[in-house]
Design a protein around this motif. Sequence first.
Motif, PDB file in Angstrom:
ATOM      1  N   GLU A  20     -41.622  -3.792  20.549  1.00  0.00           N
ATOM      2  CA  GLU A  20     -42.748  -3.482  21.427  1.00  0.00           C
ATOM      3  C   GLU A  20     -42.910  -4.583  22.460  1.00  0.00           C
ATOM      4  O   GLU A  20     -42.664  -5.758  22.172  1.00  0.00           O
ATOM      5  N   ALA A  21     -43.334  -4.206  23.666  1.00  0.00           N
ATOM      6  CA  ALA A  21     -43.610  -5.166  24.726  1.00  0.00           C
ATOM      7  C   ALA A  21     -44.673  -4.595  25.646  1.00  0.00           C
ATOM      8  O   ALA A  21     -44.801  -3.377  25.785  1.00  0.00           O
ATOM      9  N   ASP A  22     -45.434  -5.492  26.265  1.00  0.00           N
ATOM     10  CA  ASP A  22     -46.448  -5.103  27.246  1.00  0.00           C
ATOM     11  C   ASP A  22     -45.859  -5.236  28.640  1.00  0.00           C
ATOM     12  O   ASP A  22     -45.258  -6.272  28.973  1.00  0.00           O
ATOM     13  N   THR A  37     -43.991  -8.711  28.805  1.00  0.00           N
ATOM     14  CA  THR A  37     -44.215  -9.766  27.827  1.00  0.00           C
ATOM     15  C   THR A  37     -43.913  -9.219  26.441  1.00  0.00           C
ATOM     16  O   THR A  37     -44.475  -8.200  26.039  1.00  0.00           O
ATOM     17  N   GLY A  38     -43.005  -9.890  25.739  1.00  0.00           N
ATOM     18  CA  GLY A  38     -42.645  -9.488  24.385  1.00  0.00           C
ATOM     19  C   GLY A  38     -41.674 -10.487  23.796  1.00  0.00           C
ATOM     20  O   GLY A  38     -40.993 -11.206  24.532  1.00  0.00           O
ATOM     21  N   ALA A  39     -41.611 -10.548  22.486  1.00  0.00           N
ATOM     22  CA  ALA A  39     -40.694 -11.445  21.756  1.00  0.00           C
ATOM     23  C   ALA A  39     -40.853 -12.894  22.201  1.00  0.00           C
ATOM     24  O   ALA A  39     -39.884 -13.643  22.256  1.00  0.00           O
ATOM     25  N   GLY A  40     -42.079 -13.268  22.565  1.00  0.00           N
ATOM     26  CA  GLY A  40     -42.342 -14.653  22.910  1.00  0.00           C
ATOM     27  C   GLY A  40     -41.928 -15.074  24.301  1.00  0.00           C
ATOM     28  O   GLY A  40     -41.846 -16.267  24.586  1.00  0.00           O
ATOM     29  N   GLU A  41     -41.640 -14.126  25.197  1.00  0.00           N
ATOM     30  CA  GLU A  41     -41.285 -14.495  26.561  1.00  0.00           C
ATOM     31  C   GLU A  41     -41.850 -13.480  27.548  1.00  0.00           C
ATOM     32  O   GLU A  41     -42.102 -12.335  27.206  1.00  0.00           O
ATOM     33  N   SER A  64     -33.992  -8.923  32.727  1.00  0.00           N
ATOM     34  CA  SER A  64     -33.149  -9.838  31.945  1.00  0.00           C
ATOM     35  C   SER A  64     -34.016 -10.494  30.879  1.00  0.00           C
ATOM     36  O   SER A  64     -35.098 -10.990  31.185  1.00  0.00           O
ATOM     37  N   ILE A  65     -33.538 -10.463  29.630  1.00  0.00           N
ATOM     38  CA  ILE A  65     -34.267 -11.082  28.528  1.00  0.00           C
ATOM     39  C   ILE A  65     -33.366 -12.099  27.830  1.00  0.00           C
ATOM     40  O   ILE A  65     -32.142 -12.050  27.970  1.00  0.00           O
TER      41      ILE A  65
END
Length: 105
Positions: A20-22, A37-41, A64-65
Amino acid sequence: MNTIVGTWLLRMKTPVGTIEADYHFEEHDGVIRASATGAGETTTLTDIVVYDDPTGQRVTWRQSITKPLRLNLAYDVIVDGDALSGESRAGRLPQTRVTGERSST
């Protein structure tokens, strides 16, 4: 007005589980800008294209993540009111199903 504008909670169904991400989309002077914003970045979305499609408003973008893996993702979704659905792809990896709903925040 572009129907993608606003804040969304997206869910990506990956082989390692649902992520999940916002996502936040804004429009200024006809230009769409967005971040996720998701997974701490938090990352900036690029190459955002919005156009009308017979099934709703189609939106594509790149992202890009680095977490949980370093990946370059390409998204293609259809917005229908306060819901969206589509897919993302990371290079040669299989497509990932994406769903989301507009957040009230």
